[in-house]
Motif scaffolding. Structure first.
Motif, short mmCIF file in Angstrom:
data_model
loop_
_atom_site.label_atom_id
_atom_site.label_comp_id
_atom_site.label_asym_id
_atom_site.label_seq_id
_atom_site.Cartn_x
_atom_site.Cartn_y
_atom_site.Cartn_z
N PHE A 49 0.83 -1.21 0.00
CA PHE A 49 0.00 0.00 0.00
C PHE A 49 0.86 1.26 0.00
N VAL A 50 0.27 2.36 -0.50
CA VAL A 50 0.86 3.68 -0.30
C VAL A 50 -0.25 4.71 -0.20
N ASN A 51 -0.18 5.52 0.85
CA ASN A 51 -1.03 6.70 0.92
C ASN A 51 -0.43 7.75 0.00
N GLU A 52 -1.23 8.25 -0.92
CA GLU A 52 -0.76 9.19 -1.93
C GLU A 52 0.02 10.37 -1.31
N ASN A 53 -0.29 10.70 -0.07
CA ASN A 53 0.31 11.86 0.57
C ASN A 53 1.62 11.56 1.31
N ASN A 54 2.04 10.28 1.35
CA ASN A 54 3.22 9.95 2.14
C ASN A 54 3.95 8.76 1.54
N GLN A 55 4.46 8.92 0.34
CA GLN A 55 5.15 7.83 -0.33
C GLN A 55 6.59 7.76 0.14
N ARG A 56 6.86 6.79 1.01
CA ARG A 56 8.20 6.60 1.55
C ARG A 56 9.01 5.61 0.72
N PHE A 57 8.32 4.82 -0.10
CA PHE A 57 8.99 3.84 -0.96
C PHE A 57 8.20 3.76 -2.25
N ASN A 58 8.90 3.73 -3.35
CA ASN A 58 8.26 3.75 -4.66
C ASN A 58 8.89 2.67 -5.55
N PRO A 59 8.06 1.97 -6.38
CA PRO A 59 6.60 2.07 -6.50
C PRO A 59 5.90 1.05 -5.61
N ASP A 60 4.56 1.08 -5.63
CA ASP A 60 3.75 0.26 -4.74
C ASP A 60 2.61 -0.38 -5.55
N ALA A 61 1.90 -1.32 -4.94
CA ALA A 61 0.86 -2.05 -5.67
C ALA A 61 -0.50 -1.36 -5.63
N ILE A 62 -0.85 -0.75 -4.48
CA ILE A 62 -2.17 -0.16 -4.29
C ILE A 62 -2.00 1.26 -3.76
N VAL A 63 -2.64 2.22 -4.43
CA VAL A 63 -2.52 3.63 -4.08
C VAL A 63 -3.87 4.13 -3.57
N PHE A 64 -3.86 4.93 -2.49
CA PHE A 64 -5.12 5.42 -1.94
C PHE A 64 -4.93 6.81 -1.35
N ASP A 65 -6.04 7.48 -1.11
CA ASP A 65 -6.06 8.68 -0.27
C ASP A 65 -7.21 8.50 0.70
N SER A 66 -7.75 9.58 1.24
CA SER A 66 -8.78 9.43 2.27
C SER A 66 -10.07 8.81 1.75
N SER A 67 -10.31 8.90 0.44
CA SER A 67 -11.62 8.45 -0.07
C SER A 67 -11.54 7.56 -1.29
N LYS A 68 -10.39 7.46 -1.95
CA LYS A 68 -10.30 6.73 -3.21
C LYS A 68 -9.15 5.73 -3.17
N VAL A 69 -9.19 4.77 -4.10
CA VAL A 69 -8.15 3.76 -4.19
C VAL A 69 -8.08 3.25 -5.62
N TYR A 70 -6.87 2.91 -6.06
CA TYR A 70 -6.72 2.24 -7.35
C TYR A 70 -5.53 1.29 -7.29
N GLY A 71 -5.55 0.31 -8.17
CA GLY A 71 -4.46 -0.64 -8.27
C GLY A 71 -3.52 -0.24 -9.40
N THR A 72 -2.23 -0.37 -9.16
CA THR A 72 -1.26 -0.16 -10.22
C THR A 72 -1.27 -1.39 -11.14
N PRO A 73 -0.61 -1.34 -12.31
CA PRO A 73 -0.54 -2.53 -13.15
C PRO A 73 -0.03 -3.77 -12.43
N THR A 74 0.89 -3.58 -11.47
CA THR A 74 1.37 -4.72 -10.68
C THR A 74 0.23 -5.39 -9.93
N TYR A 75 -0.70 -4.60 -9.38
CA TYR A 75 -1.85 -5.18 -8.69
C TYR A 75 -2.69 -6.01 -9.65
#
Length: 671
Positions: A502-528
């Motif tokens: 996982f990665v919260n869009e506002n605090n990416q400490r490691f890149n890239p990630d499988a699932i991206v989200f914010d407070s209300s939305k989420v999407y999967g990267t191609p890896t997901y």
């Protein structure tokens, strides 16, 4: 997850990598269409069973994956402990409503919780009348959560906090939107709060805003202490505290296991900040929380050891607990002093597996889970094999755990893929972070690994570096080729998971990630999306297959599997075309009767895009996502057109009365 491995190949792998020219940087077609053939045997004996837990997920508290992510708590720094134990202290992200003439806010150590002594003190200087009248709406404090609280109209939220005051209290508790509009509110009046008192309420929202905040205000002169302020939506998964949309993303993967809670998070930069399971159980307000010094943010430990076990159970996945064996990233316990750490781990296993009448099992039962959890795997440390005290500490843990729980499988950090281990283990942990070409070439990494001794647990793999973007198609295809290699070598590999999850869009400490989200939305990267095409391999049968291709940029595997929901059986062929050419693949299925395949239920799934650097986003969450179409002419022999830079999955539905025969029989169809 280890920060220093973010953009390099693990040293152990360097001699195995070959240079292959695969994809053009822009994903362009480089040559004419090529032809390849893939033959597979559907009637082989004996069957080659793939592990039920082959493909799973690795969860680490990184990128605000848990705090501000999967764990649905809306309040950040709910116990005012993030500023440290000394007072006065920083209460960020809490913010004062009012100015110095109307309110003074500080912290002291007056909390009623022994392990969380810091409390917030509000000295309200204004009043509803008199010389110093409070501003409209009152004064107090607000909390913005983790980059905004998602409040949705019609939904309910449980707000809990502890309060004390020397005067009668009149206070409003509200969710406020980004335009200062009220979304939900409730008032409390209480004359008897000289001692700490727990306040609970349910707020039903009459408006929506994904960037809201929780505020507590008053217009009455008084001195008020607050502590352990929590706000949770009532619609978490099964009421267990997991944010439903993020849980659904995990559940769709049908993970065979979940590895937790890391990663480097388990170790800590220093042992004083390492994950300590005992401090994360019990009532949430009693949990002290701690600074995640590896990934640099405070966590309240609402997502604790119990919740991880519950998450595994809710997902139908086996828990794989990574335990700290007295080693952090910068300090370590000498083996002569390690026994208290060993006993602590035995207590943790008893908490998970013990009868409700046992000492630690009763603590679990008190949290509402009478039956034991199915803990079968314990990983000893994270990327620690090279450290001075690892082997000595490992053996203390190994002998103690095996003595008490001989069925538990213990995972070592030391690589056994190329050399025999010098210590016992049931599995060995294997991590790789590298570039796309190297990752794809590692599809053959386990081809010649010994089938004697422990099997591999590939717990962290990822394509990293600038070419991977924030998680693009190129990354997914390279990893898919690697997974096909793991699948074909499932007699040497028991489990595999990518990282980070996982990665919260506002605090990416490691890149890239499988699932991206914010407070209300989420999407999967191609890896997901790529991983979704491997979920049915858990417990499937690996079929012998032979690929003949003029290019080394093509790799494939074949399985037979049964859909648990429909009880229908399928043959699935997965092919990665890592090159820039279209490939005509002639597929031949041997060992089936000519009428075995039902074209009506057969499908072709394709993951590709116009450019290998394409990524998904909140605006285009499925720009790169699988596309499914019917295979109307599916049969034992068929030609499949594979686009350049693509992963395809061919699912051939078998009739219920399939008769397997020797040889290859079938008509020829073209797609």
């Amino acid at each position: 997850m280890e920060p220093k491995y973010a953009a390099c190949v693990v040293l152990a792998f360097s001699l195995m990598i070959i240079t292959i020219h695969y994809l053009q940087p822009n994903g362009a077609v480089t040559d004419a269409t090529q032809t390849a053939s893939l033959s597979l045997n559907a009637s082989q004996y004996p069957a080659k069973k793939i592990s039920q837990s082959m493909f799973g997920i690795s969860f680490e508290e990184i990128n605000h994956s848990g705090a501000g992510g999967l764990w649905a708590e809306l309040v950040s720094n709910r116990g005012f402990e993030a500023g440290g134990p000394n007072t006065p202290s920083n209460i960020s992200p809490w913010t004062i409503i009012g100015n110095e003439t109307s309110i003074l806010v500080s912290t002291d150590r007056s909390s009623c919780f022994d392990r969380n002594k810091v409390a917030l003190q509000m000295e309200v200087l204004c009043d509803i009348d008199g010389e110093n009248i409070c501003p409209a709406g009152g004064v107090g404090v607000y909390n913005p959560g983790y980059w905004g609280m998602n409040i949705e109209q019609g939904k309910s939220y449980r707000v809990v906090f502890f309060i004390r005051s020397l005067q009668p209290v009149e206070m409003s508790v509200s969710f406020i939107g980004s335009k200062q509009q009220k979304l939900a509110t409730s008032d409390i009046k209480d004359d008897g709060v000289e001692n700490w008192k727990k306040v609970e309420m349910v707020l039903e929202a009459y408006g929506s805003d994904a960037n809201s905040r929780l505020q507590l205000t008053t217009s009455k002169r008084s001195t008020i202490w607050l502590d352990q302020v929590s706000a949770l939506p009532l619609d978490t998964h099964n009421g267990h505290g997991f944010r439903q949309d993020l849980f659904d993303m995990l559940a769709a993967l049908k993970p065979g296991f979940i590895r937790f809670p890391g990663g480097s998070f388990v170790e800590g930069d220093r042992l004083m900040n390492a994950f300590r399971w005992r401090e994360t159980i019990g009532s949430w307000e009693e949990r002290p929380g701690r600074f995640n010094d590896v990934w640099q943010y405070w966590i309240d430990d609402g997502l604790g050891y119990f919740e991880y076990l519950q998450l595994a159970e809710d997902l139908g996945a086996l828990p794989v607990w990574v335990v700290n064996i007295g080693i952090s990233r910068n300090d370590q316990v000498d083996t002569s002093l390690i026994l208290p750490f060993v006993q602590d781990t035995l207590d943790a296993i008893e908490f998970a597996r013990g009868d409700a009448s046992s000492t630690m099992g009763s603590a679990r039962a008190a949290m509402g889970h009478l039956e034991p959890f199915d803990l079968q795997y314990v990983a000893a440390g994270n990327q620690d094999c090279w450290k001075k005290n690892y082997r000595g500490n490992y053996m203390k843990f190994y002998n103690a755990i095996k003595g008490a729980y001989p069925d538990i499988k213990i995972i070592t950090n030391c690589d056994a893929s190329a050399a025999v281990l010098d210590h016992p283990a049931d599995l060995y942990d294997y991590h790789v972070y590298t570039n796309a070409n190297s990752m794809f070439s590692m599809a053959h990494n386990f081809d010649h690994t010994s089938r004697n001794g422990p099997k591999a647990f590939v717990s962290e793999y990822a394509v990293t570096g600038g070419e991977a973007g924030r998680g693009n198609l190129l990354k997914a295809l390279a990893e898919a080729g690697f997974l096909i290699g793991l699948e074909r070598n499932s007699d040497a590999v028991e489990m595999a998971s990518s990282a980070p999850l996982f990665v919260n869009e506002n605090n990416q400490r490691f890149n890239p990630d499988a699932i991206v989200f914010d407070s209300s939305k989420v999407y999967g990267t191609p890896t997901y999306w790529m991983q979704l095409l491997f979920k049915d391999s858990n417990g499937a049968t690996l079929l012998d297959s032979t690929l003949q291709s003029p290019s080394s940029s093509l790799t494939a595997s074949a399985i037979s599997w049964t859909d648990a929901d429909s009880s229908r059986s399928y043959i699935r062929v997965k092919v990665v075309n890592f090159g820039g050419n279209t490939v005509n693949l002639d597929l031949s299925v041997e060992g089936l009767d000519i009428n075995s395949i039902e074209a009506a239920g057969s499908t072709l799934t394709t993951l590709t895009s116009t450019n290998v650097k394409d990524e998904n986003s909140f605006n285009e969450p499925k720009k790169v996502a699988p596309v499914v179409k019917a295979l109307k002419n599916a049969s034992n022999k068929m030609r499949v057109i594979i686009p350049p830079s693509s992963l395809i999955s061919i699912d051939l539905q078998l009739k219920s009365n399939v008769i397997q025969v020797a040889g290859s029989i079938g008509a020829h169809a073209s797609l």
